[in-house]
Design a protein around this motif. Structure first.
Motif, PDB file in Angstrom:
ATOM      1  N   ALA A   1       7.312 -13.531   9.977  1.00  0.00           N
ATOM      2  CA  ALA A   1       6.008 -13.329   9.406  1.00  0.00           C
ATOM      3  C   ALA A   1       5.404 -12.295   9.901  1.00  0.00           C
ATOM      4  CB  ALA A   1       5.135 -14.817   9.491  1.00  0.00           C
ATOM      5  N   GLU A   2       5.337 -12.044  11.154  1.00  0.00           N
ATOM      6  CA  GLU A   2       4.730 -10.860  11.724  1.00  0.00           C
ATOM      7  C   GLU A   2       5.155  -9.523  11.451  1.00  0.00           C
ATOM      8  OE1 GLU A   2       4.632  -8.816  16.268  1.00  0.00           O
ATOM      9  OE2 GLU A   2       5.515 -10.883  16.014  1.00  0.00           O
ATOM     10  N   ALA A   3       6.559  -9.768  11.073  1.00  0.00           N
ATOM     11  CA  ALA A   3       7.127  -8.241  10.767  1.00  0.00           C
ATOM     12  C   ALA A   3       6.688  -8.282   9.188  1.00  0.00           C
ATOM     13  CB  ALA A   3       8.425  -8.436  10.627  1.00  0.00           C
ATOM     14  N   ILE A   4       6.780  -9.101   8.416  1.00  0.00           N
ATOM     15  CA  ILE A   4       6.315  -8.881   6.757  1.00  0.00           C
ATOM     16  C   ILE A   4       4.829  -8.414   6.730  1.00  0.00           C
ATOM     17  CG2 ILE A   4       5.486 -10.195   5.031  1.00  0.00           C
ATOM     18  CD1 ILE A   4       8.073 -12.155   5.374  1.00  0.00           C
ATOM     19  N   GLU A   5       3.930  -8.962   7.617  1.00  0.00           N
ATOM     20  CA  GLU A   5       2.604  -8.593   7.569  1.00  0.00           C
ATOM     21  C   GLU A   5       2.434  -6.972   8.055  1.00  0.00           C
ATOM     22  OE1 GLU A   5      -1.611  -9.346  10.335  1.00  0.00           O
ATOM     23  OE2 GLU A   5      -0.099 -11.291   9.911  1.00  0.00           O
ATOM     24  N   MET A   6       3.160  -7.012   9.017  1.00  0.00           N
ATOM     25  CA  MET A   6       2.828  -5.244   9.809  1.00  0.00           C
ATOM     26  C   MET A   6       3.724  -4.482   8.862  1.00  0.00           C
ATOM     27  SD  MET A   6       4.027  -6.117  13.932  1.00  0.00           S
ATOM     28  CE  MET A   6       3.800  -4.168  14.301  1.00  0.00           C
ATOM     29  N   SER A   7       4.772  -5.151   8.048  1.00  0.00           N
ATOM     30  CA  SER A   7       5.264  -3.900   6.971  1.00  0.00           C
ATOM     31  C   SER A   7       4.248  -3.422   5.933  1.00  0.00           C
ATOM     32  CB  SER A   7       6.533  -4.423   6.605  1.00  0.00           C
ATOM     33  OG  SER A   7       7.604  -4.672   7.506  1.00  0.00           O
ATOM     34  N   ALA A   8       3.589  -4.486   5.558  1.00  0.00           N
ATOM     35  CA  ALA A   8       2.737  -4.417   4.486  1.00  0.00           C
ATOM     36  C   ALA A   8       1.384  -3.554   5.100  1.00  0.00           C
ATOM     37  CB  ALA A   8       2.157  -5.879   3.998  1.00  0.00           C
ATOM     38  N   GLU A   9       1.084  -3.858   6.190  1.00  0.00           N
ATOM     39  CA  GLU A   9      -0.034  -2.843   6.745  1.00  0.00           C
ATOM     40  C   GLU A   9       0.483  -1.542   6.757  1.00  0.00           C
ATOM     41  OE1 GLU A   9      -1.009  -4.631  10.323  1.00  0.00           O
ATOM     42  OE2 GLU A   9      -2.248  -6.322   9.558  1.00  0.00           O
ATOM     43  N   ARG A  10       1.645  -1.328   7.149  1.00  0.00           N
ATOM     44  CA  ARG A  10       2.227   0.010   7.227  1.00  0.00           C
ATOM     45  C   ARG A  10       2.266   0.710   5.878  1.00  0.00           C
ATOM     46  NH1 ARG A  10       5.573   2.818  11.219  1.00  0.00           N
ATOM     47  NH2 ARG A  10       6.384   4.830  10.190  1.00  0.00           N
ATOM     48  N   GLU A  11       2.945  -0.070   5.003  1.00  0.00           N
ATOM     49  CA  GLU A  11       2.918   0.634   3.465  1.00  0.00           C
ATOM     50  C   GLU A  11       1.643   0.814   3.013  1.00  0.00           C
ATOM     51  OE1 GLU A  11       5.716   1.229   1.350  1.00  0.00           O
ATOM     52  OE2 GLU A  11       6.840   0.984   3.304  1.00  0.00           O
ATOM     53  N   GLU A  12       0.543   0.110   3.123  1.00  0.00           N
ATOM     54  CA  GLU A  12      -0.867   0.259   2.808  1.00  0.00           C
ATOM     55  C   GLU A  12      -1.353   1.489   3.400  1.00  0.00           C
ATOM     56  OE1 GLU A  12      -4.637  -2.336   3.130  1.00  0.00           O
ATOM     57  OE2 GLU A  12      -3.112  -3.454   2.169  1.00  0.00           O
ATOM     58  N   PHE A  13      -1.040   1.737   5.058  1.00  0.00           N
ATOM     59  CA  PHE A  13      -1.461   3.018   5.582  1.00  0.00           C
ATOM     60  C   PHE A  13      -0.906   4.093   5.096  1.00  0.00           C
ATOM     61  CE2 PHE A  13      -0.725   6.017   9.109  1.00  0.00           C
ATOM     62  CZ  PHE A  13      -2.113   6.166   9.422  1.00  0.00           C
ATOM     63  N   GLU A  14       0.452   4.100   4.855  1.00  0.00           N
ATOM     64  CA  GLU A  14       1.093   5.412   4.229  1.00  0.00           C
ATOM     65  C   GLU A  14       0.874   5.816   2.771  1.00  0.00           C
ATOM     66  OE1 GLU A  14       5.262   4.496   5.014  1.00  0.00           O
ATOM     67  OE2 GLU A  14       5.114   4.969   7.056  1.00  0.00           O
ATOM     68  N   GLU A  15       0.325   4.675   2.072  1.00  0.00           N
ATOM     69  CA  GLU A  15      -0.131   4.868   0.703  1.00  0.00           C
ATOM     70  C   GLU A  15      -1.549   5.820   0.759  1.00  0.00           C
ATOM     71  OE1 GLU A  15      -0.373   5.646  -3.178  1.00  0.00           O
ATOM     72  OE2 GLU A  15       1.280   5.407  -2.008  1.00  0.00           O
ATOM     73  N   ASP A  16      -2.266   5.078   1.967  1.00  0.00           N
ATOM     74  CA  ASP A  16      -3.670   5.684   1.730  1.00  0.00           C
ATOM     75  C   ASP A  16      -3.446   7.154   2.277  1.00  0.00           C
ATOM     76  OD1 ASP A  16      -6.543   5.700   1.986  1.00  0.00           O
ATOM     77  OD2 ASP A  16      -6.173   5.858   4.228  1.00  0.00           O
ATOM     78  N   VAL A  17      -2.607   7.362   3.488  1.00  0.00           N
ATOM     79  CA  VAL A  17      -2.283   9.015   3.783  1.00  0.00           C
ATOM     80  C   VAL A  17      -1.907   9.872   2.628  1.00  0.00           C
ATOM     81  CG1 VAL A  17      -0.835  10.219   5.137  1.00  0.00           C
ATOM     82  CG2 VAL A  17      -1.869   8.119   6.029  1.00  0.00           C
ATOM     83  N   ARG A  18      -0.854   9.298   2.079  1.00  0.00           N
ATOM     84  CA  ARG A  18      -0.330  10.325   0.719  1.00  0.00           C
ATOM     85  C   ARG A  18      -1.603  10.494  -0.243  1.00  0.00           C
ATOM     86  NH1 ARG A  18       4.321   7.198   1.532  1.00  0.00           N
ATOM     87  NH2 ARG A  18       3.471   5.303   0.231  1.00  0.00           N
ATOM     88  N   VAL A  19      -2.500   9.322  -0.548  1.00  0.00           N
ATOM     89  CA  VAL A  19      -3.791   9.546  -1.438  1.00  0.00           C
ATOM     90  C   VAL A  19      -4.557  10.743  -0.784  1.00  0.00           C
ATOM     91  CG1 VAL A  19      -5.716   8.681  -2.218  1.00  0.00           C
ATOM     92  CG2 VAL A  19      -3.485   7.465  -2.442  1.00  0.00           C
ATOM     93  N   GLN A  20      -4.698  10.619   0.542  1.00  0.00           N
ATOM     94  CA  GLN A  20      -5.723  11.803   0.952  1.00  0.00           C
ATOM     95  C   GLN A  20      -4.955  13.094   1.188  1.00  0.00           C
ATOM     96  OE1 GLN A  20      -7.811  10.457   4.733  1.00  0.00           O
ATOM     97  NE2 GLN A  20      -6.637   8.570   4.560  1.00  0.00           N
TER      98      GLN A  20
END
Length: 116
Positions: A83-102
């Motif tokens: 469960a922790e890994a799934i949550e952390m993976s989703a947060e990382r994907e969100e962060f990386e997408e935000d970086v790509r947008v910027q």
């Protein structure tokens, strides 16, 4: 082994050893993570085990752990931390997408990460 695994609906193989018949495995679309290729034939003697702890490289794997692989490599997630890994993976994907947008909007890596 690849055919037998596919028939049983396994999605891939992680093996702490070498495999052969790489071209055939590629054609099958069956992903394999291994130490390399070896032309020598294999033996079919000896018994294996199921649901027993193993170590691949220096990583312990227990029954119930999740093993995920892609072109970048393989990771083992202990069952207690799924469960922790799934949550952390989703947060990382969100962060990386935000970086790509910027970055697409013109910001530099220095600006995004505060490295100025």
């Amino acid at each position: 082994m690849g055919t037998a695994a596919q028939v049983r609906q396994l999605e891939g193989l992680v093996i702490d050893g070498c495999v052969r018949d790489a071209a055939e495995l590629d054609e099958m679309g069956f992903p394999i993570f291994c130490r390399g290729l070896c032309i020598h034939g294999t033996t079919k003697f000896g018994k294996g085990t199921i649901n027993e702890p193993i170590v691949i490289g220096d990583v312990p794997v227990q029954a119930g752990d999740i093993v995920v692989g892609d072109r970048d490599g393989v990771v083992v997630v202990p069952q207690a931390r799924i469960a922790e890994a799934i949550e952390m993976s989703a947060e990382r994907e969100e962060f990386e997408e935000d970086v790509r947008v910027q970055l697409k909007a013109g910001k530099t890596s220095l600006e995004i990460f505060g490295w100025e």
